[in-house]
Design an enzyme around this catalytic site. Structure first.
Site, short mmCIF file in Angstrom:
data_model
loop_
_atom_site.label_atom_id
_atom_site.label_comp_id
_atom_site.label_asym_id
_atom_site.label_seq_id
_atom_site.Cartn_x
_atom_site.Cartn_y
_atom_site.Cartn_z
N LYS A 188 0.86 -1.19 0.00
CA LYS A 188 0.00 0.00 0.00
C LYS A 188 0.89 1.24 0.00
O LYS A 188 1.74 1.41 0.87
CB LYS A 188 -0.91 -0.01 1.23
CG LYS A 188 -1.92 1.13 1.24
CD LYS A 188 -2.83 1.03 2.45
CE LYS A 188 -2.22 1.56 3.71
NZ LYS A 188 -2.02 3.01 3.78
N LYS A 216 -7.09 7.75 -0.43
CA LYS A 216 -8.35 8.04 0.29
C LYS A 216 -9.14 9.10 -0.47
O LYS A 216 -9.48 10.17 0.05
CB LYS A 216 -8.09 8.45 1.73
CG LYS A 216 -7.47 7.33 2.55
CD LYS A 216 -7.44 7.62 4.03
CE LYS A 216 -6.82 6.48 4.80
NZ LYS A 216 -5.36 6.29 4.54
N ILE A 217 -9.46 8.75 -1.70
CA ILE A 217 -10.05 9.70 -2.65
C ILE A 217 -11.40 10.19 -2.12
O ILE A 217 -12.25 9.38 -1.74
CB ILE A 217 -10.19 9.02 -4.03
CG1 ILE A 217 -8.82 8.46 -4.45
CG2 ILE A 217 -10.73 9.98 -5.07
CD1 ILE A 217 -8.89 7.45 -5.57
N ALA A 218 -11.59 11.51 -2.12
CA ALA A 218 -12.78 12.07 -1.46
C ALA A 218 -13.19 13.38 -2.13
O ALA A 218 -13.18 14.43 -1.49
CB ALA A 218 -12.50 12.29 0.02
N THR A 241 -13.57 14.84 -10.35
CA THR A 241 -12.20 14.90 -9.82
C THR A 241 -11.75 13.52 -9.35
O THR A 241 -10.60 13.12 -9.55
CB THR A 241 -12.13 15.94 -8.67
OG1 THR A 241 -12.62 17.17 -9.18
CG2 THR A 241 -10.71 16.12 -8.18
N PRO A 264 -6.35 -2.07 8.88
CA PRO A 264 -5.15 -1.48 9.47
C PRO A 264 -5.29 -1.33 10.98
O PRO A 264 -6.40 -1.36 11.51
CB PRO A 264 -5.12 -0.08 8.81
CG PRO A 264 -6.57 0.24 8.60
CD PRO A 264 -7.33 -1.06 8.45
N GLY A 265 -4.13 -1.14 11.63
CA GLY A 265 -4.15 -0.87 13.06
C GLY A 265 -3.43 -1.92 13.89
O GLY A 265 -3.33 -1.81 15.10
N GLY A 313 -1.73 -0.74 18.14
CA GLY A 313 -2.18 -1.56 19.27
C GLY A 313 -3.14 -2.69 18.93
O GLY A 313 -3.52 -3.47 19.80
N ARG A 361 4.43 0.58 10.34
CA ARG A 361 5.61 0.89 11.15
C ARG A 361 6.22 -0.31 11.86
O ARG A 361 7.44 -0.39 11.98
CB ARG A 361 5.25 1.96 12.20
CG ARG A 361 5.08 3.33 11.60
CD ARG A 361 4.37 4.26 12.56
NE ARG A 361 2.96 3.94 12.70
CZ ARG A 361 2.12 4.57 13.53
NH1 ARG A 361 2.58 5.52 14.32
NH2 ARG A 361 0.85 4.23 13.58
O1 O7M Z 1 0.84 0.10 10.94
P1 O7M Z 1 0.84 1.60 10.82
O2 O7M Z 1 0.00 2.27 11.84
O3 O7M Z 1 2.21 2.18 10.71
O4 O7M Z 1 0.22 1.92 9.39
C1 O7M Z 1 -1.14 1.77 9.12
C2 O7M Z 1 -1.43 2.20 7.72
O5 O7M Z 1 -2.81 2.05 7.48
C3 O7M Z 1 -1.10 3.65 7.41
O6 O7M Z 1 -0.71 3.74 6.05
C4 O7M Z 1 -2.42 4.37 7.61
O7 O7M Z 1 -2.55 5.52 6.81
C5 O7M Z 1 -3.40 3.29 7.15
N1 O7M Z 1 -4.73 3.35 7.76
C6 O7M Z 1 -4.88 3.40 9.12
O8 O7M Z 1 -3.91 3.33 9.88
N2 O7M Z 1 -6.14 3.50 9.64
C7 O7M Z 1 -7.26 3.54 8.89
O9 O7M Z 1 -8.34 3.59 9.42
C8 O7M Z 1 -7.13 3.46 7.50
C9 O7M Z 1 -5.87 3.29 6.96
C10 O7M Z 1 -5.82 2.98 5.58
O10 O7M Z 1 -5.00 2.29 5.04
O11 O7M Z 1 -6.85 3.42 4.87
C11 O7M Z 1 -6.99 2.99 3.58
#
Ligand code: O7M
Length: 219
Positions: free
Chosen positions: A34, A62-64, A69, A169-170, A175, A193
């Site tokens: 990603k 995160k197209i919005a 556009t 994600p998360g 955590g 990370r």
């Molecule tokens: O593991 P991390 O926290 O370093 O990275 C998480 C990745 O997921 C980071 O690229 C965030 O921008 C993305 N992300 C979230 O952390 N939370 C969300 O709710 C949504 C995203 C995401 O990927 O949205 C598409």
């Protein structure tokens, strides 16, 4: 996207060289990479083309925006080689359908954000997450993004979207637990990370793969 490891690498590093080095190191451990604003803004859109020659790429912009556009953004990043795009649901159905149509014309996937993983998402997104999940289905998305930090919300979103994909994600730095997110219904974990920021990213990837495997076995 070929589901092998159930893992997506969030490559939020800021240099082309570091991004390519990590991609080469980790390509076998992740189903997709990603790439979002942090890397694209520093390295340029060409990084999507370079990484997509090595691994499937999910372009996380995160197209919005308005439908027109949105279409222009989708065409740019899918034209650069991305295999999937990510859009927000809150601009409404016409905006989302513009992304879905564009994704379809490139043979790409669209993932729609429902509720985000950080605490602030409880303020505006959580109360609307069910409607946004429904909208994702109606708009023809391949799947949604749902928070590994709140497995109970993954479970709720799964009950709405049926067999559409959930990318979550998360895990790690925010955590969330890999096992709990998968048990709640996530198809893929998005991890950044805790892998790319570690002293040994490959070892971290293998540790995550072991957790995915353990979760599969306990199903
Ligand atoms: O593991 P991390 O926290 O370093 O990275 C998480 C990745 O997921 C980071 O690229 C965030 O921008 C993305 N992300 C979230 O952390 N939370 C969300 O709710 C949504 C995203 C995401 O990927 O949205 C598409």
């Amino acid at each position: 996207m070929n589901k092998k490891n159930s893992l997506i690498l969030a490559l939020d590093v800021l240099s082309r060289d570091k991004a390519l080095e990590l991609t080469e190191q980790l390509v076998d451990h992740f189903d997709a990479i990603k790439v979002g604003y942090p890397l694209i803004l520093h390295a340029g859109l060409g990084i999507v083309e370079e990484i997509s020659s090595i691994s499937p790429v999910i372009a996380d912009l995160k197209i919005a925006d308005t439908p027109n556009t949105n279409r222009l953004i989708c065409e740019a990043v899918l034209g650069a080689g991305a295999d999937a795009i990510i859009a927000q649901a809150f601009p409404g159905k016409d905006s989302l359908v513009a992304c879905a149509d564009c994704a379809e014309s490139f043979g790409a996937d669209l993932f729609v954000v429902t509720e985000m993983s950080h605490p602030g998402a409880e303020q505006f997104m959580a109360p609307l997450a069910e409607r946004m999940a429904r909208l994702a289905v109606e708009s023809g998305a391949s799947g949604v993004v749902a928070p590994a930090t709140r497995p109970e919300r993954i479970r709720m979103i799964r009950s709405i979207i049926g067999d559409k994909l959930i990318i979550s994600p998360g895990v790690g730095a925010q955590g969330g637990s890999a096992g709990e997110a998968l048990q709640a219904g996530a198809d893929y974990l998005i991890v950044g990370r805790s892998v790319y920021g570690s002293a040994d990213p490959v070892a971290q990837a293998k540790e995550l793969a072991a957790q995915v495997e353990q979760s599969r076995r306990s199903n």
